[in-house]
Design a protein around this motif. Structure first.
Motif, PDB file in Angstrom:
ATOM      1  N   VAL A 294       0.836  -1.203   0.000  1.00 42.69           N
ATOM      2  CA  VAL A 294       0.000   0.000   0.000  1.00 42.69           C
ATOM      3  C   VAL A 294       0.870   1.251   0.000  1.00 42.69           C
ATOM      4  O   VAL A 294       0.602   2.217  -0.742  1.00 42.69           O
ATOM      5  CB  VAL A 294      -0.946  -0.011   1.216  1.00 42.69           C
ATOM      6  N   ALA A 295       1.913   1.258   0.814  1.00 41.72           N
ATOM      7  CA  ALA A 295       2.785   2.435   0.898  1.00 41.72           C
ATOM      8  C   ALA A 295       3.487   2.699  -0.427  1.00 41.72           C
ATOM      9  O   ALA A 295       3.575   3.853  -0.877  1.00 41.72           O
ATOM     10  CB  ALA A 295       3.804   2.241   2.015  1.00 41.72           C
ATOM     11  N   VAL A 296       3.981   1.655  -1.069  1.00 42.69           N
ATOM     12  CA  VAL A 296       4.697   1.837  -2.339  1.00 42.69           C
ATOM     13  C   VAL A 296       3.756   2.339  -3.425  1.00 42.69           C
ATOM     14  O   VAL A 296       4.081   3.283  -4.161  1.00 42.69           O
ATOM     15  CB  VAL A 296       5.367   0.512  -2.764  1.00 42.69           C
ATOM     16  N   LEU A 297       2.579   1.730  -3.549  1.00 42.22           N
ATOM     17  CA  LEU A 297       1.631   2.164  -4.578  1.00 42.22           C
ATOM     18  C   LEU A 297       1.167   3.601  -4.348  1.00 42.22           C
ATOM     19  O   LEU A 297       1.040   4.389  -5.296  1.00 42.22           O
ATOM     20  CB  LEU A 297       0.422   1.224  -4.609  1.00 42.22           C
ATOM     21  N   THR A 298       0.910   3.957  -3.090  1.00 39.48           N
ATOM     22  CA  THR A 298       0.514   5.332  -2.792  1.00 39.48           C
ATOM     23  C   THR A 298       1.636   6.311  -3.100  1.00 39.48           C
ATOM     24  O   THR A 298       1.406   7.388  -3.672  1.00 39.48           O
ATOM     25  CB  THR A 298       0.100   5.452  -1.315  1.00 39.48           C
ATOM     26  N   LEU A 299       2.862   5.949  -2.742  1.00 43.92           N
ATOM     27  CA  LEU A 299       4.010   6.826  -3.016  1.00 43.92           C
ATOM     28  C   LEU A 299       4.226   6.998  -4.510  1.00 43.92           C
ATOM     29  O   LEU A 299       4.506   8.107  -4.983  1.00 43.92           O
ATOM     30  CB  LEU A 299       5.270   6.255  -2.360  1.00 43.92           C
ATOM     31  N   VAL A 300       4.073   5.916  -5.278  1.00 44.31           N
ATOM     32  CA  VAL A 300       4.243   6.008  -6.729  1.00 44.31           C
ATOM     33  C   VAL A 300       3.205   6.937  -7.335  1.00 44.31           C
ATOM     34  O   VAL A 300       3.519   7.807  -8.175  1.00 44.31           O
ATOM     35  CB  VAL A 300       4.154   4.607  -7.360  1.00 44.31           C
ATOM     36  N   GLN A 301       1.941   6.782  -6.920  1.00 42.70           N
ATOM     37  CA  GLN A 301       0.901   7.673  -7.435  1.00 42.70           C
ATOM     38  C   GLN A 301       1.166   9.120  -7.047  1.00 42.70           C
ATOM     39  O   GLN A 301       0.940  10.039  -7.845  1.00 42.70           O
ATOM     40  CB  GLN A 301      -0.470   7.236  -6.902  1.00 42.70           C
ATOM     41  N   TRP A 302       1.637   9.324  -5.831  1.00 45.45           N
ATOM     42  CA  TRP A 302       1.885  10.680  -5.368  1.00 45.45           C
ATOM     43  C   TRP A 302       3.059  11.324  -6.108  1.00 45.45           C
ATOM     44  O   TRP A 302       3.019  12.513  -6.441  1.00 45.45           O
ATOM     45  CB  TRP A 302       2.152  10.676  -3.862  1.00 45.45           C
ATOM     46  N   ARG A 303       4.095  10.535  -6.393  1.00 45.61           N
ATOM     47  CA  ARG A 303       5.246  11.078  -7.110  1.00 45.61           C
ATOM     48  C   ARG A 303       4.929  11.340  -8.578  1.00 45.61           C
ATOM     49  O   ARG A 303       5.480  12.269  -9.182  1.00 45.61           O
ATOM     50  CB  ARG A 303       6.432  10.103  -6.995  1.00 45.61           C
ATOM     51  N   MET A 304       4.042  10.554  -9.161  1.00 45.41           N
ATOM     52  CA  MET A 304       3.692  10.724 -10.573  1.00 45.41           C
ATOM     53  C   MET A 304       2.726  11.879 -10.812  1.00 45.41           C
ATOM     54  O   MET A 304       2.460  12.235 -11.967  1.00 45.41           O
ATOM     55  CB  MET A 304       3.080   9.429 -11.120  1.00 45.41           C
ATOM     56  N   ARG A 305       2.212  12.469  -9.745  1.00 44.90           N
ATOM     57  CA  ARG A 305       1.206  13.526  -9.914  1.00 44.90           C
ATOM     58  C   ARG A 305       1.771  14.724 -10.653  1.00 44.90           C
ATOM     59  O   ARG A 305       1.042  15.444 -11.343  1.00 44.90           O
ATOM     60  CB  ARG A 305       0.672  13.952  -8.553  1.00 44.90           C
ATOM     61  N   ARG A 306       3.074  14.975 -10.539  1.00 47.88           N
ATOM     62  CA  ARG A 306       3.670  16.138 -11.179  1.00 47.88           C
ATOM     63  C   ARG A 306       3.624  16.047 -12.702  1.00 47.88           C
ATOM     64  O   ARG A 306       3.747  17.066 -13.390  1.00 47.88           O
ATOM     65  CB  ARG A 306       5.119  16.313 -10.718  1.00 47.88           C
TER      66      ARG A 306
END
Length: 313
Positions: A294-306
Motif C-alpha cells: 500500500v505504501a509503495v503504490l501510494t508513493l508512486v501515485q503521489w510522485r507521478m502527480r507532477r
C-alpha cells in the motif's frame, strides 16, 4: 568594564525579569499544540503503536493454544519468501485491484458526466447510484450471494433472454469477476459524487472558448475536463487502490477464497493464516507485506502527480 556597562547589564537583567513568560507567540504556539494534540495522540495510539506491535509480532512465533511466545527473528520472513501459495495470492490480489480500480473509476466518471447535465430526473439517478454506499456491507454481500448462485436472480434474468448462466461464484473464470462487479456497484457512487463535484467546478467559459476554437466534444473532454479534474482523479485513484487492497468481507461471504485460490487476495490469506490456522506471527508478517504494498503504490501515485495533475507541474 566601566560603570556604564555594569549599569546597562543590571538594567537588562531587570527588564528580562519583568518580561512576562506567556508572550503572544508562546500562547499562539500552545494553542496550536493543543489543537493538534488529539490528532497526534490518535495517530500514535491507533496507527504508530499498532504498527510497531505488528512488526514485533512478525518476529515472534505465537502459539495461542500452547500459550508460547517465542522470538524467531526473520524466520517468518523466510517463510514468506518460500511460501508456495504466495504467487497465486499476489496474482489474485493484483487482478482484483486492477479490475476494481479500472471499472470503478471509469464507471464513476462516466456516470458523473452523464448526471452533470441539466436534465429532468438527474437528482433521482444521483440518489439511486449513491444509495448502495449507504447500505450495510455485509447485508449487501449476502443479497448478492443469493443473486449470483446457479439458480439465483441473475441467472433467472438471463434465462428470460434464453441464456444459460453459470454458477458465478463457483467458476474459476467468473468468481473473481463477480466479486469485482459486486464491489464496484457498491462503491461507485462515492467516486461518482467526487467526480460530479469536480465537474461542477469547471468554469463554463473554458468550454465555450474551446467550442469557439473548433474543439469537438472529445477534445474538450481531453484538453479541458481531464486537466481541471485531475486532482480529484488522483484522490479517487489513491482511495480506490488502497480500498481494493483491503477488501475482506466480500471475499469471506461470497467465495471464501475459492474456487481453489482464484479469489484468495492478500487480506483474506492473512486472515486464514492468523485466525484459522493460528499462525499469528506469520499473519503479522503478511500484514507488514500488505503495508509495504500500500505504501509503495501510494508513493508512486503521489510522485507521478507532477506529470499529469493540473497545477502540480
Amino acid at each position: 568594564m566601566t560603570a556604564t556597562d555594569i549599569g546597562d547589564r543590571v538594567a537588562g537583567r531587570a527588564a528580562a525579569r519583568r518580561r512576562p513568560f506567556w508572550t503572544i507567540p508562546r500562547r499562539d504556539a500552545l494553542v496550536g499544540y493543543l489543537l493538534v494534540s488529539p490528532q497526534l495522540a490518535g495517530s500514535v495510539l491507533f496507527v504508530l503503536l499498532p504498527f510497531g506491535l505488528v512488526v514485533w509480532y512478525s518476529l515472534q512465533e505465537w502459539n495461542v493454544l500452547a500459550g508460547t511466545f517465542e522470538f524467531v527473528g526473520g524466520r517468518n520472513y523466510e517463510k514468506l519468501l518460500a511460501d508456495p501459495n504466495m504467487g497465486a495470492v499476489l496474482t489474485s490480489t493484483a487482478l482484483f485491484s486492477a479490475g476494481l480500480v479500472v471499472l470503478n473509476l471509469a464507471l464513476a466518471l462516466t456516470l458523473a458526466i452523464l448526471l452533470n447535465q441539466k436534465l429532468a430526473g438527474t437528482t433521482f439517478f444521483r440518489t439511486l447510484f449513491f444509495s448502495p454506499v449507504l447500505v450495510s456491507l455485509v447485508a449487501w454481500t449476502i443479497v448478492w450471494q443469493f443473486l449470483l448462485q446457479g439458480e439465483g436472480g441473475v441467472n433467472g434474468l438471463l434465462a428470460v433472454a434464453g441464456v444459460d448462466g453459470p454458477n458465478w461464484l463457483r467458476g474459476e473464470g467468473t468468481a473473481l469477476l463477480s466479486v469485482v462487479v459486486v464491489q464496484v456497484i457498491k462503491n461507485v457512487g462515492l467516486n461518482m459524487v467526487l467526480f460530479l463535484a469536480a465537474l461542477q467546478g469547471v468554469p463554463r467559459q473554458l468550454y465555450e472558448a474551446a467550442h469557439l476554437d473548433g474543439a469537438g466534444a472529445w477534445t474538450r473532454f481531453r484538453r479541458v475536463t481531464v486537466p481541471l479534474i485531475s486532482p480529484t482523479i488522483l484522490l479517487t485513484s489513491i482511495i480506490t487502490v488502497v480500498g481494493s487492497l483491503q477488501v475482506f468481507a466480500q471475499i469471506a461471504v461470497l467465495t471464501q477464497g475459492g474456487p481453489g485460490m482464484s479469489t484468495t487476495v492478500l487480506v483474506y490469506y492473512l486472515y486464514q493464516q492468523a485466525f484459522q490456522f493460528r499462525h499469528f506471527g506469520y499473519g503479522a508478517t503478511l500484514s507488514v507485506l500488505l503495508f509495504l504494498i500500500v505504501a509503495v503504490l501510494t508513493l508512486v501515485q503521489w510522485r507521478m502527480r507532477r506529470k499529469w495533475v493540473f497545477h502540480e507541474s
